[in-house]
Design a protein around this motif. Structure first.
Motif, PDB file in Angstrom:
ATOM      1  N   GLY A 192       0.783  -1.226   0.000  1.00  0.00           N
ATOM      2  CA  GLY A 192       0.000   0.000   0.000  1.00  0.00           C
ATOM      3  C   GLY A 192       0.810   1.267   0.000  1.00  0.00           C
ATOM      4  O   GLY A 192       0.245   2.364  -0.082  1.00  0.00           O
ATOM      5  N   GLU A 193       2.142   1.176   0.090  1.00  0.00           N
ATOM      6  CA  GLU A 193       3.000   2.369   0.081  1.00  0.00           C
ATOM      7  C   GLU A 193       2.896   3.053  -1.281  1.00  0.00           C
ATOM      8  O   GLU A 193       2.792   2.401  -2.314  1.00  0.00           O
ATOM      9  N   THR A 194       2.940   4.395  -1.287  1.00  0.00           N
ATOM     10  CA  THR A 194       2.603   5.149  -2.500  1.00  0.00           C
ATOM     11  C   THR A 194       3.758   5.926  -3.099  1.00  0.00           C
ATOM     12  O   THR A 194       3.547   6.701  -4.042  1.00  0.00           O
ATOM     13  N   GLN A 195       4.981   5.762  -2.597  1.00  0.00           N
ATOM     14  CA  GLN A 195       6.078   6.568  -3.123  1.00  0.00           C
ATOM     15  C   GLN A 195       7.232   5.712  -3.626  1.00  0.00           C
ATOM     16  O   GLN A 195       7.457   5.620  -4.834  1.00  0.00           O
ATOM     17  N   LEU A 196       7.998   5.090  -2.736  1.00  0.00           N
ATOM     18  CA  LEU A 196       9.233   4.417  -3.132  1.00  0.00           C
ATOM     19  C   LEU A 196       8.982   3.222  -4.042  1.00  0.00           C
ATOM     20  O   LEU A 196       9.477   3.175  -5.175  1.00  0.00           O
ATOM     21  N   VAL A 197       8.206   2.255  -3.573  1.00  0.00           N
ATOM     22  CA  VAL A 197       7.990   1.036  -4.357  1.00  0.00           C
ATOM     23  C   VAL A 197       7.221   1.318  -5.649  1.00  0.00           C
ATOM     24  O   VAL A 197       7.595   0.806  -6.708  1.00  0.00           O
ATOM     25  N   PRO A 198       6.146   2.116  -5.650  1.00  0.00           N
ATOM     26  CA  PRO A 198       5.498   2.432  -6.932  1.00  0.00           C
ATOM     27  C   PRO A 198       6.443   3.108  -7.926  1.00  0.00           C
ATOM     28  O   PRO A 198       6.346   2.866  -9.131  1.00  0.00           O
ATOM     29  N   LEU A 199       7.369   3.947  -7.426  1.00  0.00           N
ATOM     30  CA  LEU A 199       8.347   4.568  -8.311  1.00  0.00           C
ATOM     31  C   LEU A 199       9.231   3.502  -8.953  1.00  0.00           C
ATOM     32  O   LEU A 199       9.491   3.539 -10.161  1.00  0.00           O
ATOM     33  N   LEU A 200       9.682   2.523  -8.170  1.00  0.00           N
ATOM     34  CA  LEU A 200      10.519   1.449  -8.704  1.00  0.00           C
ATOM     35  C   LEU A 200       9.747   0.596  -9.700  1.00  0.00           C
ATOM     36  O   LEU A 200      10.289   0.178 -10.734  1.00  0.00           O
ATOM     37  N   VAL A 201       8.477   0.344  -9.426  1.00  0.00           N
ATOM     38  CA  VAL A 201       7.659  -0.449 -10.350  1.00  0.00           C
ATOM     39  C   VAL A 201       7.481   0.290 -11.671  1.00  0.00           C
ATOM     40  O   VAL A 201       7.597  -0.307 -12.755  1.00  0.00           O
ATOM     41  N   ASN A 202       7.222   1.584 -11.610  1.00  0.00           N
ATOM     42  CA  ASN A 202       7.065   2.366 -12.844  1.00  0.00           C
ATOM     43  C   ASN A 202       8.353   2.402 -13.651  1.00  0.00           C
ATOM     44  O   ASN A 202       8.330   2.345 -14.886  1.00  0.00           O
ATOM     45  N   LEU A 203       9.487   2.499 -12.973  1.00  0.00           N
ATOM     46  CA  LEU A 203      10.774   2.473 -13.671  1.00  0.00           C
ATOM     47  C   LEU A 203      10.981   1.135 -14.363  1.00  0.00           C
ATOM     48  O   LEU A 203      11.468   1.067 -15.493  1.00  0.00           O
ATOM     49  N   ALA A 204      10.607   0.048 -13.673  1.00  0.00           N
ATOM     50  CA  ALA A 204      10.757  -1.279 -14.281  1.00  0.00           C
ATOM     51  C   ALA A 204       9.848  -1.433 -15.489  1.00  0.00           C
ATOM     52  O   ALA A 204      10.256  -1.975 -16.526  1.00  0.00           O
ATOM     53  N   LYS A 205       8.633  -0.933 -15.398  1.00  0.00           N
ATOM     54  CA  LYS A 205       7.701  -1.027 -16.525  1.00  0.00           C
ATOM     55  C   LYS A 205       8.166  -0.203 -17.715  1.00  0.00           C
ATOM     56  O   LYS A 205       7.959  -0.595 -18.867  1.00  0.00           O
ATOM     57  N   SER A 206       8.799   0.933 -17.438  1.00  0.00           N
ATOM     58  CA  SER A 206       9.221   1.810 -18.525  1.00  0.00           C
ATOM     59  C   SER A 206      10.484   1.338 -19.210  1.00  0.00           C
ATOM     60  O   SER A 206      10.898   1.915 -20.212  1.00  0.00           O
ATOM     61  N   GLY A 207      11.116   0.276 -18.701  1.00  0.00           N
ATOM     62  CA  GLY A 207      12.286  -0.287 -19.355  1.00  0.00           C
ATOM     63  C   GLY A 207      13.607   0.212 -18.822  1.00  0.00           C
ATOM     64  O   GLY A 207      14.659  -0.142 -19.344  1.00  0.00           O
ATOM     65  N   TRP A 208      13.587   1.021 -17.745  1.00  0.00           N
ATOM     66  CA  TRP A 208      14.836   1.559 -17.201  1.00  0.00           C
ATOM     67  C   TRP A 208      15.364   0.714 -16.059  1.00  0.00           C
ATOM     68  O   TRP A 208      16.184   1.178 -15.265  1.00  0.00           O
ATOM     69  N   ALA A 209      14.913  -0.532 -15.973  1.00  0.00           N
ATOM     70  CA  ALA A 209      15.309  -1.394 -14.862  1.00  0.00           C
ATOM     71  C   ALA A 209      16.708  -1.974 -15.020  1.00  0.00           C
ATOM     72  O   ALA A 209      17.137  -2.755 -14.186  1.00  0.00           O
ATOM     73  N   LYS A 210      17.415  -1.623 -16.070  1.00  0.00           N
ATOM     74  CA  LYS A 210      18.756  -2.170 -16.292  1.00  0.00           C
ATOM     75  C   LYS A 210      19.858  -1.161 -15.984  1.00  0.00           C
ATOM     76  O   LYS A 210      21.031  -1.464 -16.172  1.00  0.00           O
ATOM     77  N   PHE A 211      19.478   0.034 -15.507  1.00  0.00           N
ATOM     78  CA  PHE A 211      20.461   1.093 -15.331  1.00  0.00           C
ATOM     79  C   PHE A 211      20.675   1.410 -13.853  1.00  0.00           C
ATOM     80  O   PHE A 211      19.723   1.525 -13.084  1.00  0.00           O
ATOM     81  N   ILE A 212      21.933   1.535 -13.473  1.00  0.00           N
ATOM     82  CA  ILE A 212      22.341   1.914 -12.124  1.00  0.00           C
ATOM     83  C   ILE A 212      22.901   3.336 -12.187  1.00  0.00           C
ATOM     84  O   ILE A 212      23.790   3.618 -12.980  1.00  0.00           O
ATOM     85  N   VAL A 213      22.366   4.222 -11.353  1.00  0.00           N
ATOM     86  CA  VAL A 213      22.859   5.597 -11.304  1.00  0.00           C
ATOM     87  C   VAL A 213      24.008   5.654 -10.304  1.00  0.00           C
ATOM     88  O   VAL A 213      23.840   5.334  -9.126  1.00  0.00           O
TER      89      VAL A 213
END
Length: 577
Positions: A192-213
């Protein structure tokens, strides 16, 4: 009903419908020694259909829980009257672009809650703050305790406002009998958290899950939601029993298991079926790109961009941020009740339905041809360039490398290289024919004469293809000769100019690069199709927006000339039709 609950303590959970507020309400009800008043800005209490919320439904029916809408922006907060403790959870998911409203809710809201507690003789006020109140994003924080001061300047507006609200709550301690403390959880996550984990899920869906900053070595502390609510209960008990040691202080709250930030991200993404991030992107490069985008949005008229969220995530992903929780352990008796591993598992289970369709659509449709395979025709050539059979592809690649060396790197002219190659083939074929069918125990299969014959259909197809290419070329030449197609003229001119540059520089280098790209580019594109397409889409949209803004800001004379040119092209196209 008052006699029935006479021995129970009464508390108020302000922000009771937020992510942490709902978790705290359920935990208080499970303790069976609280009457819980839920207060939030919504007009009515929303009850999601889940097993955990059935406890809240029963409490509402029995009178152990109640709900009252409250707007903390106004001074009169009547719902806290008669309660012994107020848990002020605040609102975390505000519209960050509206500074005035955020200030009213966070800072002015804290002032109003403090004044209401003093007027209503509430004994204890516990404020849910954040560890970000001591983080400015410019330097690492490594195992720091509560002696760390507030920074002079914040990059994140919400951290600044939360720091002001926290300071107000702590300053109000021991005034008119009110005891206060603040809790600073770090990187809260959970179902139910609305900031950290949803942000990570959206990044994974958008295809940026392979990049480390950054380097990927930065450490972070994370806190599961149940541990945060448990810390609030511990703080309330400490204020009630050990007042002197806990009152007027702030406490860092974590899972006491610091880990690399990108290891935590990998756990979330792998749990959802995505690959671990592998490609490292320099932090400074990403930061400068964000600054450039910020400048464009501030000076060229963009409005739908949240710079503070982007910079906050980049800082979180590239900086070390760990805290010492010994004060919370010593003074309020806090210790985690849910481990980090168990918390990650529960969180993934709660959001797995959000990404399972995307994952299957991408990786489970093995029978469907990829876009690059369709582009290559789906035949033997595509199988070779896409490495369907590694041995076969490597053999072709090695043969082409040898031919490249023979014709371009041997130092001979092209004609002499071709003659030498034909001579070598001649010797090989003659020698192969002279050999007996069995030599040294090895049987050689004779080459049939039909092996060198070209099928009549293949010759017809080749001639037809050449004829079509010739006819297309003639049509282009005719259109150029009549001056009918300016677009075609510029395409041909640019192509010929680039060809001239290539031939002038080094044709050998161009052929070598083309050979390498042919056996790598198609394969890489097939593996990272969504990422490359997404990145190309972002660049294309950015260029379109930039061109639109630039053309929109042209002087009046230039804009008029451009409209006349567009009108001229439109009239030419209509005449051609």
């Amino acid at each position: 009903m008052e006699e029935r609950f006479a021995e129970l303590k009464t508390c108020v959970v302000l922000g009771g419908q937020t992510f942490l507020g709902r978790s705290l309400v359920l935990r208080l009800l499970r303790l069976h020694n609280w009457i819980v008043r839920v207060a939030d800005s919504a007009r009515s209490l929303q009850l999601p259909s889940s097993d955990h919320d059935s406890l809240l439904s029963q409490a509402l029916s029995s009178g152990r829980a109640s709900y009252q809408p409250v707007d903390v922006r106004f001074s009169k907060i009547l719902t806290i009257e008669g309660s012994s403790v107020v848990f002020y959870m605040d609102v975390s998911d505000l519209q960050r672009h509206d500074f005035y409203n955020c200030y009213l809710i966070v800072v002015q809201g804290a002032k109003n809650v403090i004044n209401a507690c003093r007027e209503c003789k509430v004994r204890r006020l516990i404020y849910n703050s954040t560890a970000d109140v001591v983080f400015n994003g410019l330097r690492d924080i490594t195992n720091e305790d509560e002696s760390l001061m507030y920074p002079w300047k914040f990059e994140d507006m919400m951290s600044d406002l939360k720091a002001q609200a926290e300071a107000l709550v702590l300053f109000a301690n021991n005034i008119d009998g009110l005891l206060t403390c603040a809790l600073r959880p770090s990187n809260v996550f959970g179902p139910g958290e609305t900031q950290l984990v949803p942000l990570l899920v959206n990044l994974a869906k958008s295809g940026w899950a392979k990049f480390i900053v950054g380097s990927g070595e930065n450490m972070s502390d994370f806190t599961y939601t149940e541990n945060v609510t448990h810390a609030h209960i511990c703080a309330e008990e400490a204020l009630d029993i050990r007042m002197a040691s806990a009152a007027g202080r702030a406490f860092f709250i974590t899972n006491l298991e610091p880990m690399k930030f990108w290891d935590f991200v990998s756990l979330i993404w792998e749990g959802l079926g995505y690959q671990r991030p592998l490609l490292k992107v320099p932090y400074r490069m990403v930061w400068y790109i964000l600054l450039l985008v910020k400048w464009m949005h501030e000076n060229l008229g963009f409005r739908n961009y949240n710079h503070s969220v982007s910079t906050h995530y980049i800082q979180l992903a590239s900086r070390t941020k760990t805290f010492n929780c010994s004060a919370a352990q010593k003074h309020i008796g806090y210790s985690p009740v849910v481990s980090l591993e168990e918390g990650v598992t529960l969180t993934i289970e709660s959001i797995s339905q959000l990404t399972i369709d995307t994952y299957c659509a991408r990786y489970c449709t093995f029978n469907e041809q990829s876009r690059v395979e369709k582009l290559l025709g789906g035949g033997e050539v595509s199988d070779i360039l896409l490495w369907r059979d590694e041995k076969k592809t490597f053999a072709y690649f090695l043969a082409l490398v040898l031919l490249f060396y023979w014709f371009f790197l041997s130092g001979r002219t092209f004609m002499s290289s071709a003659a030498n190659l034909l001579l070598l083939i001649n010797f090989i074929l003659f020698g192969y024919g002279v050999l007996s069918s069995t030599t040294v125990g090895v049987t050689f299969q004779r080459i049939s004469s039909s092996y060198f014959l070209i099928p009549e259909m293949a010759v017809k197809d080749s001639i037809t293809t050449l004829a079509c290419l010739w006819n297309n070329g003639v049509q282009h030449v005719q259109s150029l000769a009549h001056g009918e197609d300016w677009g075609n003229f510029f395409k041909v001119a640019v192509f010929l100019y680039l060809l001239k540059l290539i031939l002038l520089r080094s044709f050998t280098v161009v052929v070598g690069i083309a050979l390498v790209l042919a056996f790598t580019a198609f394969f890489v594109y097939e593996q990272y199709e969504l990422e490359i397409d997404g990145f190309a889409k972002v660049l294309t949209n950015g260029l379109k927006e930039s061109m639109g803004l630039l053309t929109g800001n042209l002087p009046a004379c230039a804009s008029s000339l451009r409209r006349k040119y567009d009108k001229f092209l439109g009239s030419k196209g209509s005449a051609a039709l």
